[in-house]
Design an enzyme around this catalytic site. Structure first.
Site, PDB file in Angstrom:
ATOM      1  N   ASP A 164      33.232  41.879  33.626  1.00  0.00           N
ATOM      2  CA  ASP A 164      33.637  40.625  34.277  1.00  0.00           C
ATOM      3  C   ASP A 164      34.746  39.944  33.491  1.00  0.00           C
ATOM      4  O   ASP A 164      35.704  39.419  34.060  1.00  0.00           O
ATOM      5  CB  ASP A 164      32.444  39.662  34.338  1.00  0.00           C
ATOM      6  CG  ASP A 164      31.533  39.924  35.530  1.00  0.00           C
ATOM      7  OD1 ASP A 164      32.024  40.361  36.584  1.00  0.00           O
ATOM      8  OD2 ASP A 164      30.324  39.662  35.405  1.00  0.00           O
ATOM      9  N   LEU A 165      34.597  39.938  32.172  1.00  0.00           N
ATOM     10  CA  LEU A 165      35.590  39.267  31.324  1.00  0.00           C
ATOM     11  C   LEU A 165      36.936  39.969  31.417  1.00  0.00           C
ATOM     12  O   LEU A 165      37.989  39.332  31.519  1.00  0.00           O
ATOM     13  CB  LEU A 165      35.110  39.241  29.865  1.00  0.00           C
ATOM     14  CG  LEU A 165      33.768  38.541  29.602  1.00  0.00           C
ATOM     15  CD1 LEU A 165      33.362  38.716  28.133  1.00  0.00           C
ATOM     16  CD2 LEU A 165      33.834  37.059  29.957  1.00  0.00           C
TER      17      LEU A 165
END
Lengths: 413, 413
Positions: A164-165
């Site tokens: 996600d990051l």
């Protein structure tokens, strides 16, 4: 916060980690980022961690410095409103980030009828358009299989939503690249990427796909060892645990010197006929190396080791819990210009980070709190949608939009 | 590969993960990225994983689509050459990415004397300028403390260099933002960020710093459970392990429906007086929920479960090794337009990824291999530094530069 992107306006319709992080990153670079949510908040409004009040620390972290508008997204008027916000005029506006894949009224084809040069960046779950989250992508690609203690049989998932990051930061890059093209040609475009593709591409970039194809031995678990060279955790005399790195030749020779193990390393080389200057040899012989180093760590307390390592320029760190890190490490405190101690009602007082980027032409600015849900509803309807006060009042009265201020105003009346 | 950034020229002096990844990402977006290395290769030239030939699969993955020049960086002539490459004229040039912090001749102050509008992005280890790697930053901030099986006492480090990946993508964003400012004002600048600050800021964004300050209970290990809501791994009747997500209300109700556990979940609610519609309650009661679901998974084989989950729209995935993923998952194969099957001498034949970004105005292009070290030395001295053939020949003869082609040409003569 800096103001390197001052003047840009970006609209965000999103939930959870990646796209909210993208919008927040752009806001901390100075862009005007408008996040729209349904009335009462989106899917991530209560996402953990939460404060004792029940309010989401996660939401507050992911939406810093944005403006918030709350809209009844099911009503035709609400949909029209969101369309007008996304496609409002302005040379530096007309940019939309989303991970909500809504066909019919919120897709690029429809929206670009209202603004021909719209830039839309959509993050999907996978390339087929199916939902995926970090917790499903990661096991499917094999990372948990190579994570964890060597003696542990099961897969070990990441506590950090790494994909996600990464994907959120790629959304930022994709938007800036598309906007660069628009500045030069006037052309907008539809940009798509998926969480799973981001992860799959990264595996390839790291050489893991090639490794899986051309090498017979699978990459197994290696505990806390640094993969492919030398790096290991050790427990010191006082029980502290230290990570030490012998990745480069300089790091390796520094480690051997401080621990006074040159003779034993030479004996290991003689016995195996291998050269420890080769990083792959250090990896293959990591257990033997660890066996040689272990007594030294067991005999010295952490602070003494830290001192010696710093003096010798050895790359190392100490294992801590987040609580210990926040309590002990000034890099996580307002001593670091990136952080500011902020009081946030319902959440508490703690250090809040701004952007890790420092631009020489743009002074660092204080991190801004996340807005209350709908805090900028009125203001956005005025300055972006250009509605009159009467039009705005009607939208509040009919429940198409909401704001904490307006509700307070009305109940006081 | 796309060509959204076609025309940009970026110079990279770097090693390991983050900055090479940044340069490669920009190259895959169409920029002309020149990586310079010392003769014989930089610190990461042999980084693992390696092919049976000993050649680095990692280096090949991190340097795709770049041009490579090999220079004796210790000689005054070599330093001058690198300075000229970084500061060469061109409206879309004059951009430099690095994680090598060299004072005196390769810092922003010195370089910008040769090109006033230079943009330089430097990734440091920490804000104090000390070296740090992913393997040291991660333990220092507490992630290994919350990773791994609940019953396991020690910290568990990531197998994935997550902070490097995030920082590399932030280097891309920082560069594009600074270039946007330069396009408008003509001003270059010096941009700095550090691996540790990137990680520390991200902890804050995710709400973990607030959590550590305002909540008494530390976030402990939770095995493979999804933090803060429901999500868990289960072993199926055929031994396959599946991850299933009950994060949103829809995912949760889908999971309960397919597993036919509505009655048992209602009984759990009645017994505890809690409402499982609340994601925090699902998190608190995750062990009880898992206990209810476990028999269903144990009774059904993986393929049957997959089918039912897909039909019901449940979000799930299967745990695999990287080898299994590469063998089984078409998303990791040329069936996915992001991948292409490439043969690379010394490495082998395997799927190589292009950019996960798809731009509607810029057709996807095939991923390009990494260059041999120094493969573009001659060409860069010609088209970037604008040297004559005689000048170039002299640099090769004096050993200031190197190239595989030139060596071959000379030995054949």
């Amino acid at each position: 916060m800096t103001d390197v992107l001052k003047g840009m306006r970006i609209v965000e319709g999103s939930a959870f980690v990646a796209v909210p992080l993208a919008g927040m990153t752009l806001a901390q670079m100075g862009a005007d980022v408008i996040r729209f949510d349904r009335i009462g908040g989106g899917l991530d409004a209560g996402r953990w961690p939460v404060a004792p009040s029940g309010q989401s620390l996660f939401w507050a972290g992911m939406n810093k410095g944005k403006r918030s508008i709350a809209v009844d997204m099911k009503s035709p008027e609400g949909k029209e409103l969101i369309t007008r916000i996304i496609t409002a005029p302005g040379e530096d506006a007309g940019m939309f980030l989303t991970n909500l894949r809504v066909r019919g009224w919120m897709d690029h084809e429809t929206l670009s009828q209202h603004r021909r040069d719209l830039i839309m960046v959509t993050l999907m779950g996978d390339r087929h358009g199916r939902p995926q989250v970090d917790y499903t992508v990661n096991p499917a690609l094999g990372i948990p299989d190579m994570t964890g203690p060597e003696e542990y049989e099961g897969p070990v998932a990441n506590a950090l939503p790494a994909w996600d990051l990464v994907a959120g930061n790629m959304v930022v890059s994709a938007l800036l690249a598309a906007e660069r093209h628009r500045l030069r040609t006037g052309e907008g475009q539809d940009v798509e990427l998926s969480l799973k593709d981001v992860a799959a591409a990264t595996l390839g970039h790291l050489g893991m796909i090639g490794d899986a194809v051309v090498n017979d031995a699978p990459r197994g678990k290696a505990g806390n060892a640094l993969y492919g060279a030398y790096g290991q955790d050790f427990v010191c005399a006082d029980g502290k645990r230290i990570m030490v790195i012998g990745l480069t030749a300089r790091q390796w020779s520094g480690l051997v010197k401080v621990t006074e193990t040159a003779d034993q390393m030479a004996a290991l080389e003689a016995r195996t006929g291998k050269d420890l200057k080769d990083e792959g040899v250090r990896w293959a012989l990591r257990q033997e190396i660890t066996h040689i180093l272990k007594p030294w760590f067991a005999q010295h307390p952490g602070p003494r080791i830290s001192q010696q390592f710093d003096a010798a320029g050895v790359t190392w760190s100490q294992f801590r819990s987040v609580k210990e890190a926040v309590a002990e490490d000034t890099d996580l405190s307002p001593d670091n210009p990136m952080f500011e101690q902020l009081h946030q009602p319902g959440l508490g007082t703690f250090p809040v980070p701004g952007s890790p980027m420092s631009f020489s032409r743009h002074a660092r600015k204080s991190p801004q709190k996340a807005p209350d849900l709908g805090a900028h509803t009125e203001e956005i309807l005025g300055d972006v949608v250009r509605m009159t006060d009467a039009e705005i009042a009607r939208l509040f009265d009919t429940g198409v939009v909401q704001s904490p201020n307006y509700a307070v105003g009305r109940s006081a009346a």
